[in-house]
Design a protein around this motif. Structure first.
Motif, mmCIF file in Angstrom:
data_model
loop_
_atom_site.group_PDB
_atom_site.id
_atom_site.type_symbol
_atom_site.label_atom_id
_atom_site.label_comp_id
_atom_site.label_asym_id
_atom_site.label_seq_id
_atom_site.Cartn_x
_atom_site.Cartn_y
_atom_site.Cartn_z
ATOM 1 N N HIS A 199 56.422 -29.868 -63.703
ATOM 2 C CA HIS A 199 55.835 -28.535 -63.849
ATOM 3 C C HIS A 199 54.484 -28.465 -63.130
ATOM 4 O O HIS A 199 54.156 -27.461 -62.478
ATOM 5 C CB HIS A 199 55.683 -28.225 -65.341
ATOM 6 N N LEU A 218 53.437 -25.905 -60.287
ATOM 7 C CA LEU A 218 52.324 -24.986 -60.525
ATOM 8 C C LEU A 218 51.325 -25.026 -59.365
ATOM 9 O O LEU A 218 50.929 -23.986 -58.825
ATOM 10 C CB LEU A 218 51.620 -25.373 -61.836
ATOM 11 N N LEU A 219 50.936 -26.248 -58.978
ATOM 12 C CA LEU A 219 49.963 -26.374 -57.881
ATOM 13 C C LEU A 219 50.557 -25.892 -56.560
ATOM 14 O O LEU A 219 49.846 -25.335 -55.718
ATOM 15 C CB LEU A 219 49.481 -27.834 -57.758
ATOM 16 N N THR A 245 52.715 -23.432 -56.218
ATOM 17 C CA THR A 245 52.624 -21.972 -56.235
ATOM 18 C C THR A 245 51.192 -21.528 -55.954
ATOM 19 O O THR A 245 50.959 -20.548 -55.234
ATOM 20 C CB THR A 245 53.093 -21.429 -57.602
ATOM 21 N N ALA A 246 50.232 -22.269 -56.521
ATOM 22 C CA ALA A 246 48.823 -21.925 -56.280
ATOM 23 C C ALA A 246 48.491 -22.026 -54.791
ATOM 24 O O ALA A 246 47.843 -21.144 -54.223
ATOM 25 C CB ALA A 246 47.924 -22.860 -57.108
ATOM 26 N N VAL A 247 48.959 -23.117 -54.148
ATOM 27 C CA VAL A 247 48.703 -23.299 -52.712
ATOM 28 C C VAL A 247 49.345 -22.167 -51.915
ATOM 29 O O VAL A 247 48.712 -21.541 -51.061
ATOM 30 C CB VAL A 247 49.261 -24.666 -52.230
ATOM 31 N N SER A 289 50.304 -19.208 -52.787
ATOM 32 C CA SER A 289 49.786 -17.868 -53.036
ATOM 33 C C SER A 289 48.387 -17.687 -52.448
ATOM 34 O O SER A 289 47.930 -16.555 -52.306
ATOM 35 C CB SER A 289 49.781 -17.574 -54.541
ATOM 36 N N LEU A 290 47.718 -18.788 -52.114
ATOM 37 C CA LEU A 290 46.376 -18.683 -51.515
ATOM 38 C C LEU A 290 46.378 -18.889 -49.998
ATOM 39 O O LEU A 290 45.413 -18.546 -49.320
ATOM 40 C CB LEU A 290 45.446 -19.744 -52.137
ATOM 41 N N GLU A 332 43.513 -18.469 -47.171
ATOM 42 C CA GLU A 332 42.726 -19.707 -47.117
ATOM 43 C C GLU A 332 43.370 -20.683 -46.125
ATOM 44 O O GLU A 332 44.172 -21.540 -46.505
ATOM 45 C CB GLU A 332 42.657 -20.365 -48.515
ATOM 46 N N ARG A 379 42.501 -23.347 -44.798
ATOM 47 C CA ARG A 379 42.340 -24.798 -45.034
ATOM 48 C C ARG A 379 43.410 -25.344 -45.964
ATOM 49 O O ARG A 379 43.625 -26.547 -46.006
ATOM 50 C CB ARG A 379 40.942 -25.081 -45.613
ATOM 51 N N LEU A 380 44.062 -24.501 -46.722
ATOM 52 C CA LEU A 380 45.117 -24.996 -47.627
ATOM 53 C C LEU A 380 46.468 -25.145 -46.924
ATOM 54 O O LEU A 380 47.390 -25.741 -47.463
ATOM 55 C CB LEU A 380 45.268 -24.050 -48.828
ATOM 56 N N LEU A 391 48.608 -28.355 -46.528
ATOM 57 C CA LEU A 391 49.386 -28.864 -47.667
ATOM 58 C C LEU A 391 50.838 -28.401 -47.612
ATOM 59 O O LEU A 391 51.707 -28.992 -48.258
ATOM 60 C CB LEU A 391 48.741 -28.406 -48.989
#
Lengths: 68, 492
Positions: free
Chosen positions: B380, B384-385, B387-389, B391-392, B396, B398-399, B402
């Motif tokens: 999970h 979660l991380l 999705t965070a990456v 969505s940003l 952003e 610089r992400l 990843l």
């Protein structure tokens, strides 16, 4: 950051996450994860980021609260 | 429901034949890309080699589809690269989307010094057929079809196996055996050897379809697309109107139901609509995939040596499977030929093969597991991380690294580094280091920078005429660089 500025930022984070909370707990989690990623970029120092990960999550003194 | 079509390739069927040579210098078990590359490389070096393949033709279905520049360089040295370039679709990058937004447009390293594309798409049946046709032209290479090998025993001098064919069984001996018999290697299991590592739970459906489209060749990844919410979908254009689609199953989906055509085809239709592909299409192939990240601890066990999936299993993300096996074959064939040419010496070159290629597998595993953690999140928290990456990433930049799929590249060994391709004029002609290596195969290539030749095969470059090569190799003082026949520069 002064004490009152810290207090203000803390409250703003709580309020922002509370708004997410109304749309489901997973949105609160995602909000925190996005915040963590942006904070990583702003901190911009691998050692400091690792130290924060350790202090926030991996430190053996960290235990989940027993109450609700 | 749509009727299934057929691949635009009909494999020739081959039958077992009576055999005469019951002892050979090298016996290769498995006639896939790794076994055939090994056979071709050994035959090119004057070594008699027999390949035993349990099946009666090259493979069928959707398997390896991407061949890297490093593999193409190996095929150039073995004289077959032109066929790969003729069949394959070259590509240099790809795009990733999160929901409806493009969040990454990546480019693999490629500049004017490169003679070969960073990647081509070509189906494994074509890979095997190109290698097979080249092997059939080699008088020293014998392919034995419908020949199932069971490991027997080895001594200090040879290996003995039992071969089962429709014509009967026989015993075969060899100075050396190369096990290229895949992830479920019977040779490995008979010897009591194990693959160690991680098996992932996430499942992907693999679908091949026939679709005529002039869309560019690039790797497309869709995260949480509207056609398949919560899933990840990968799309690769292959030659001759074949498209490969991989999509992730949700944790709560029943894999038995999910792999059925009635579950798969509507998802494909919905994906194609989302992509704006309007032409009629036909399914050809459906299968299911689970990622493994496993390797043996050593690939050299006396007179038995392991290569490819028999030695290591890598997740598909980053296309390291067949490519790392082809690299194994190139490395091993040179060292095995050296060992056979110096029978009184010990087996040290084979031990070095194991050291170098185990190190490569560990690096490949490290990279492939990172790709898999992103493509099929194992928990999970990873999901979660991710999705965070995603969505940003649009805002952003610089992400975005990843999200990069970390496509395979040549791996650094503990004491050798892959050479860097360079284009320059030499003796009045435009050439490349890769071409000079291929012309000398299986010999090494010495480059003398502002020095007279030290060896009959050396090429001599001077700063005045070859400033770009000096700069690309960071050479500032007279020196000689040796590039091994496998394209590696040794160092201390």
């Amino acid at each position: 950051m002064t004490e009152s500025e810290l207090d203000q930022c803390y409250t703003e984070l709580c309020q922002a996450l509370s708004r997410q909370d109304t749309q489901g707990r997973q949105n609160t989690e995602l909000g925190l994860a996005r915040f963590a990623l942006l904070a990583m970029l702003e901190i911009n120092e691998p050692a400091k980021v690792r130290s924060l990960i350790h202090r926030a999550i991996l430190d053996p003194s960290f235990t989940l609260p027993s109450g609700p | 429901m749509k009727a299934f079509g057929a691949y635009p390739f009909t494999p020739t069927k081959y039958q077992a034949k009576p055999v005469s040579a019951k002892h050979v210098p090298v016996l290769i078990v498995g006639g896939g890309p790794v076994g055939l590359t090994s056979a071709l490389a050994l035959a090119k070096q004057g070594i008699k080699v027999v390949v035993c393949e349990a099946d009666d033709s090259v493979c069928a279905g959707s398997r390896a589809i991407c061949i890297s520049r490093r593999s193409l360089e190996i095929f150039q040295r073995l004289g077959v690269v032109d066929k790969f370039l003729q069949f394959g679709l070259p590509w240099t990058g790809g795009r990733s989307y999160y929901q409806e937004h493009e969040v990454l447009h990546f480019h693999m390293p490629h500049d004017q010094h490169e003679q070969l594309p960073p990647m081509i798409n070509v189906a494994q049946y074509h890979i095997e057929d190109i290698l097979l046709q080249a092997c059939l032209q080699e008088p020293l290479c014998e392919i034995r079809w419908q020949s199932k090998v069971s490991y027997g025993a080895q001594t200090e001098q040879q290996v003995a196996v039992q071969v089962e064919t429709p014509l009967g069984e026989y015993q075969q001996t060899a100075d050396f055996l190369i096990a290229c018999d895949g992830g479920r290697s019977s040779i490995r299991e008979s010897m009591g050897l194990k693959l160690l590592g991680t098996s992932y739970e996430g499942r992907y459906i693999i679908v091949d379809i026939l679709l005529q489209s002039d869309r560019a060749t690039e790797r497309l990844a869709y995260f949480d697309p509207r056609c398949n919410r919560g899933s990840t979908v990968l799309v690769h254009k292959q030659p001759h109107g074949v498209w490969r689609i991989d999509y992730q199953l949700q944790a709560d989906e029943d894999p038995v139901e999910a792999v059925k055509a009635e579950a798969v085809l509507p998802r494909v239709q919905s994906l194609l609509e989302m992509m704006g592909e309007k032409a009629d299409w036909q399914p050809i192939w459906i299968s299911m995939y689970k990622a493994n990240a496993l390797s043996m601890e050593r690939y050299h066990h006396g007179r038995v040596v392991f290569a490819g999936d028999a030695a290591h299993l890598l997740p598909i993300f980053g296309v390291r499977g067949a490519n790392s096996g082809i690299d194994d074959a190139d490395n091993l064939a040179l060292k095995l030929a050296h060992t056979l040419a110096h029978p009184k010496q010990d087996l040290e070159p084979l031990a070095l093969y194991s050291i170098e290629r185990v190190a490569a597998a560990q690096e490949n595993l490290r990279q492939a597991m990172k790709s898999t953690d992103f493509m099929a999140p194992p928990s999970h928290a990873f999901a979660l991380l991710r999705t965070a990456v995603l969505s940003l990433a649009q805002t952003e930049p610089r992400l975005r690294s990843l999200i990069n799929p970390r496509q395979t590249t040549a791996i650094h060994y503990p004491k050798a580094t892959p050479y860097r391709e360079t284009c320059f004029y030499y003796q009045g002609q435009k050439t490349y280091l890769g071409k000079l290596l291929a012309e000398r195969y299986p010999r090494d290539l010495g480059i003398c920078f502002d020095l007279p030749a030290q060896h009959v095969d050396d090429i001599v470059l001077n700063h005045e005429q070859h400033a770009e090569v000096f700069s690309r190799y960071h050479i500032s003082t007279p020196t000689r660089i040796l590039i091994r026949a496998d394209g590696y520069i040794p160092h201390d």
